[in-house]
Design a protein around this motif. Structure first.
Motif, PDB file in Angstrom:
ATOM      1  N   ALA A 254      27.199  44.080  30.833  1.00 19.35           N
ATOM      2  CA  ALA A 254      26.925  45.421  30.322  1.00 19.35           C
ATOM      3  C   ALA A 254      28.088  46.377  30.533  1.00 19.35           C
ATOM      4  O   ALA A 254      28.136  47.438  29.910  1.00 19.35           O
ATOM      5  N   PHE A 255      29.019  46.009  31.414  1.00 16.40           N
ATOM      6  CA  PHE A 255      30.131  46.897  31.775  1.00 16.40           C
ATOM      7  C   PHE A 255      31.423  46.081  31.809  1.00 16.40           C
ATOM      8  O   PHE A 255      31.882  45.666  32.859  1.00 16.40           O
ATOM      9  N   SER A 256      31.988  45.841  30.646  1.00 17.63           N
ATOM     10  CA  SER A 256      33.111  44.908  30.586  1.00 17.63           C
ATOM     11  C   SER A 256      34.296  45.409  29.772  1.00 17.63           C
ATOM     12  O   SER A 256      35.309  44.734  29.688  1.00 17.63           O
ATOM     13  N   PHE A 257      34.181  46.592  29.161  1.00 19.95           N
ATOM     14  CA  PHE A 257      35.272  47.081  28.318  1.00 19.95           C
ATOM     15  C   PHE A 257      36.228  47.926  29.144  1.00 19.95           C
ATOM     16  O   PHE A 257      36.043  49.132  29.296  1.00 19.95           O
ATOM     17  N   VAL A 258      37.238  47.289  29.683  1.00 14.79           N
ATOM     18  CA  VAL A 258      38.275  48.019  30.397  1.00 14.79           C
ATOM     19  C   VAL A 258      39.597  47.374  30.042  1.00 14.79           C
ATOM     20  O   VAL A 258      39.719  46.147  29.994  1.00 14.79           O
ATOM     21  N   TYR A 259      40.588  48.191  29.730  1.00 13.66           N
ATOM     22  CA  TYR A 259      41.869  47.644  29.311  1.00 13.66           C
ATOM     23  C   TYR A 259      42.560  46.940  30.482  1.00 13.66           C
ATOM     24  O   TYR A 259      42.683  47.526  31.564  1.00 13.66           O
ATOM     25  N   PRO A 260      43.037  45.709  30.276  1.00 11.33           N
ATOM     26  CA  PRO A 260      43.708  44.989  31.369  1.00 11.33           C
ATOM     27  C   PRO A 260      44.892  45.747  31.942  1.00 11.33           C
ATOM     28  O   PRO A 260      45.120  45.721  33.154  1.00 11.33           O
ATOM     29  N   HIS A 261      45.651  46.464  31.081  1.00 16.72           N
ATOM     30  CA  HIS A 261      46.826  47.164  31.605  1.00 16.72           C
ATOM     31  C   HIS A 261      46.428  48.327  32.512  1.00 16.72           C
ATOM     32  O   HIS A 261      47.203  48.718  33.401  1.00 16.72           O
ATOM     33  N   VAL A 262      45.226  48.884  32.301  1.00 20.52           N
ATOM     34  CA  VAL A 262      44.759  49.970  33.170  1.00 20.52           C
ATOM     35  C   VAL A 262      44.507  49.440  34.580  1.00 20.52           C
ATOM     36  O   VAL A 262      44.934  50.045  35.573  1.00 20.52           O
ATOM     37  N   LEU A 263      43.825  48.305  34.673  1.00 21.16           N
ATOM     38  CA  LEU A 263      43.583  47.716  35.997  1.00 21.16           C
ATOM     39  C   LEU A 263      44.901  47.340  36.670  1.00 21.16           C
ATOM     40  O   LEU A 263      45.070  47.525  37.890  1.00 21.16           O
ATOM     41  N   GLU A 264      45.835  46.819  35.890  1.00 24.31           N
ATOM     42  CA  GLU A 264      47.140  46.468  36.454  1.00 24.31           C
ATOM     43  C   GLU A 264      47.871  47.707  36.962  1.00 24.31           C
ATOM     44  O   GLU A 264      48.520  47.674  38.007  1.00 24.31           O
ATOM     45  N   ALA A 265      47.762  48.806  36.215  1.00 24.14           N
ATOM     46  CA  ALA A 265      48.412  50.046  36.633  1.00 24.14           C
ATOM     47  C   ALA A 265      47.823  50.558  37.936  1.00 24.14           C
ATOM     48  O   ALA A 265      48.541  51.019  38.833  1.00 24.14           O
ATOM     49  N   TRP A 266      46.506  50.469  38.047  1.00 21.47           N
ATOM     50  CA  TRP A 266      45.867  50.901  39.298  1.00 21.47           C
ATOM     51  C   TRP A 266      46.361  50.070  40.480  1.00 21.47           C
ATOM     52  O   TRP A 266      46.733  50.613  41.522  1.00 21.47           O
ATOM     53  N   ARG A 267      46.369  48.768  40.281  1.00 24.38           N
ATOM     54  CA  ARG A 267      46.799  47.892  41.387  1.00 24.38           C
ATOM     55  C   ARG A 267      48.278  48.094  41.701  1.00 24.38           C
ATOM     56  O   ARG A 267      48.678  48.083  42.877  1.00 24.38           O
ATOM     57  N   ALA A 268      49.099  48.284  40.651  1.00 23.11           N
ATOM     58  CA  ALA A 268      50.531  48.486  40.865  1.00 23.11           C
ATOM     59  C   ALA A 268      50.799  49.749  41.670  1.00 23.11           C
ATOM     60  O   ALA A 268      51.802  49.842  42.384  1.00 23.11           O
ATOM     61  N   ALA A 269      49.903  50.735  41.563  1.00 26.18           N
ATOM     62  CA  ALA A 269      50.053  51.979  42.307  1.00 26.18           C
ATOM     63  C   ALA A 269      49.470  51.877  43.711  1.00 26.18           C
ATOM     64  O   ALA A 269      49.463  52.868  44.443  1.00 26.18           O
ATOM     65  N   GLY A 270      48.966  50.694  44.070  1.00 27.43           N
ATOM     66  CA  GLY A 270      48.466  50.478  45.422  1.00 27.43           C
ATOM     67  C   GLY A 270      46.965  50.588  45.574  1.00 27.43           C
ATOM     68  O   GLY A 270      46.446  50.471  46.697  1.00 27.43           O
ATOM     69  N   ALA A 271      46.223  50.803  44.484  1.00 31.17           N
ATOM     70  CA  ALA A 271      44.772  50.925  44.581  1.00 31.17           C
ATOM     71  C   ALA A 271      44.129  49.557  44.818  1.00 31.17           C
ATOM     72  O   ALA A 271      44.645  48.524  44.393  1.00 31.17           O
ATOM     73  N   GLU A 272      42.995  49.560  45.495  1.00 34.31           N
ATOM     74  CA  GLU A 272      42.200  48.352  45.720  1.00 34.31           C
ATOM     75  C   GLU A 272      40.943  48.445  44.873  1.00 34.31           C
ATOM     76  O   GLU A 272      40.303  49.500  44.826  1.00 34.31           O
ATOM     77  N   ILE A 273      40.581  47.363  44.220  1.00 34.69           N
ATOM     78  CA  ILE A 273      39.424  47.360  43.321  1.00 34.69           C
ATOM     79  C   ILE A 273      38.382  46.372  43.835  1.00 34.69           C
ATOM     80  O   ILE A 273      38.681  45.195  44.057  1.00 34.69           O
ATOM     81  N   SER A 274      37.157  46.849  44.030  1.00 32.73           N
ATOM     82  CA  SER A 274      36.033  45.971  44.361  1.00 32.73           C
ATOM     83  C   SER A 274      35.036  46.058  43.213  1.00 32.73           C
ATOM     84  O   SER A 274      34.736  47.148  42.727  1.00 32.73           O
ATOM     85  N   THR A 275      34.538  44.919  42.762  1.00 35.47           N
ATOM     86  CA  THR A 275      33.620  44.912  41.625  1.00 35.47           C
ATOM     87  C   THR A 275      32.180  44.739  42.101  1.00 35.47           C
ATOM     88  O   THR A 275      31.914  44.165  43.153  1.00 35.47           O
ATOM     89  N   PHE A 276      31.264  45.250  41.295  1.00 38.60           N
ATOM     90  CA  PHE A 276      29.840  45.076  41.558  1.00 38.60           C
ATOM     91  C   PHE A 276      29.112  44.965  40.227  1.00 38.60           C
ATOM     92  O   PHE A 276      29.629  45.400  39.187  1.00 38.60           O
TER      93      PHE A 276
END
Length: 436
Positions: A254-276
């Motif tokens: 139900a929640f799957s539309f996110v651009y791959p480059h956006v997640l990469e940008a977040w991680r490249a800036a040092g953010a940590e992502i946890s999914t649920f």
């Protein structure tokens, strides 16, 4: 050095995705490293590319991204043997007003990167006219080079011969001709293809497409037509600020539309992502400092979301002290209620007053430029964000403070302003990049 090609067509629905996946898998079977990209804002195709190649694919978009960002994104293809950029719509189709580095047309990417175009043409209902269409596309824009054509859904050998002869007479190579083959059609729903992660048999489907293309297309000729390409180091990288240091990201069917480059940008800036998973009745990680609900298909799962008491309660508790943001489908779930296609009204999380209906379907599609009137996670008031909106839901009520003044690609103000209430914010557009 890599070799680059663009896969495009005169229009949508001609077979670009199937050919791209088939070529990628066929070359991978030959031991080549293949990197794919998607030109334009379609957020579904990159997952299919990854399934075919084993390598992450990202979007490159000339309306929303500057040249440096595009060059940074495609530089991941440096170690690949062949790089394929799959186009969107027709080769020259974009918006009327130029964006950051173009109109969003596939031709912008082909010209910018210097990659020749393999044109997929469906000659159903015509013969020699297909050559006239190919010639028009070849000559329309001097900076875009046509490598050749793959014919798709040819009716018979006689039909194929007529089209081939016409293309030969005007000097356009034909790399192959694919007869109709329903078994390799990819399933679709209202927002496009059914997502790769939802198809258990996707690997077999791509293998069958590759086998079919190997039988009917000269892969060596296509490979020879690719442009030798050595990317230059980009002056700057990904242009998306993370919404927080620790991000709880909703992630399921139900929640799957996110651009791959956006997640990469977040991680490249040092953010940590946890999914649920809201569909599994999971709440966001209590240690996160921001929660992000991307778009997807909540209208197909509205009853289950409404019944997920742990998710709804956990999200409300999270929002008491920390920001929560929703995009498109995520925005709808942050609202008060969602009416599904059968007219059944389901209560949502109620963090915003938004109420939407999928029973009253109307397509909303296009690029968006938003000037934030209030802050949202990762961005202050006054920030300008570029994104894309694509949904069929209708706003029944949007009573909260508008989040932004939102314009379409022509500069017209639109009604989908997004909302803000307390710690909760939401937009109907999917963020692609910040406007520099």
């Amino acid at each position: 050095m890599s070799a680059g090609l663009v896969i495009s067509a005169p229009a949508s629905g001609v077979g670009k995705t199937t050919l791209t996946l088939a070529l990628a898998r066929a070359w991978r079977h030959r031991g080549l490293n293949v990197q794919c990209f998607k030109s334009g804002p379609d957020y579904i195709d990159p997952a299919f590319h990854a399934a075919a190649t084993g390598r992450a694919s990202v979007n490159v978009d000339s309306w929303a991204m500057d040249r440096a960002t595009i060059e940074h994104l495609v530089s991941r293809g440096t170690d690949a043997d062949i790089v394929l950029a799959e186009g969107s719509m027709g080769l020259f189709d974009g918006v009327a007003a130029r964006g950051v580095s173009g109109t969003g047309a596939t031709a912008d990417i082909a010209e910018m990167l210097g990659w020749p175009v393999v044109l997929v043409i469906d000659p159903s209902g015509q013969a020699q006219t297909a050559a006239a269409i190919a010639a028009g596309l070849r000559d329309y824009r001097p900076g875009v080079r046509l490598a050749g054509v793959v014919l798709n859904r040819v009716a018979s050998l006689r039909h194929e011969d007529l089209v081939r002869r016409a293309l030969h007479d005007i000097g356009i190579p034909v790399f192959g001709a694919l007869p109709r083959h329903a078994e390799i059609s990819l399933p679709k729903r209202h927002l496009g293809l059914v997502q790769a992660e939802e198809q258990a048999e996707i690997g077999k489907l791509i293998d069958e497409a590759a086998r079919f293309v190997v039988e009917h297309v000269d892969l060596d000729a296509v490979l020879r037509a690719a442009a030798v390409w050595s990317p230059q180091a980009a002056a700057n990288g990904l242009n998306v600020t993370p919404p927080g240091q620790r991000i709880a990201l909703a992630r399921d069917a139900a929640f799957s539309f996110v651009y791959p480059h956006v997640l990469e940008a977040w991680r490249a800036a040092g953010a940590e992502i946890s999914t649920f998973s809201p569909l599994a009745d999971e709440a966001p990680d209590a240690s996160a400092d921001v929660c992000w609900l991307p778009g997807g298909y909540p209208e197909l799962h509205a009853g289950k979301i409404a019944a997920s008491a742990h998710f709804c309660g956990g999200l409300r508790a999270f929002a008491e002290t920390r920001p929560v943001h929703g995009e498109c489908g995520g925005y709808m779930v942050l609202g008060t209620a969602l009416t599904d296609a059968d007219g059944v009204r389901h209560g949502m999380t109620g963090l915003l007053g938004l109420e939407t209906s999928f029973a009253k379907r109307r397509m909303h599609l296009g690029y968006r430029l938003a000037a934030l009137a209030a802050p949202m996670p990762g961005h202050q008031a006054g920030a300008r964000l570029r994104g894309h909106e694509f949904h069929y839901s209708t706003i029944v009520a949007q009573p909260d403070t508008p989040l932004a003044v939102v314009h379409d690609a022509t500069g017209a103000v639109i009604a989908e302003t997004g909302s803000r209430r307390g710690q909760a914010t939401g937009t109907f557009f999917h963020l692609i990049a910040e406007d520099r």
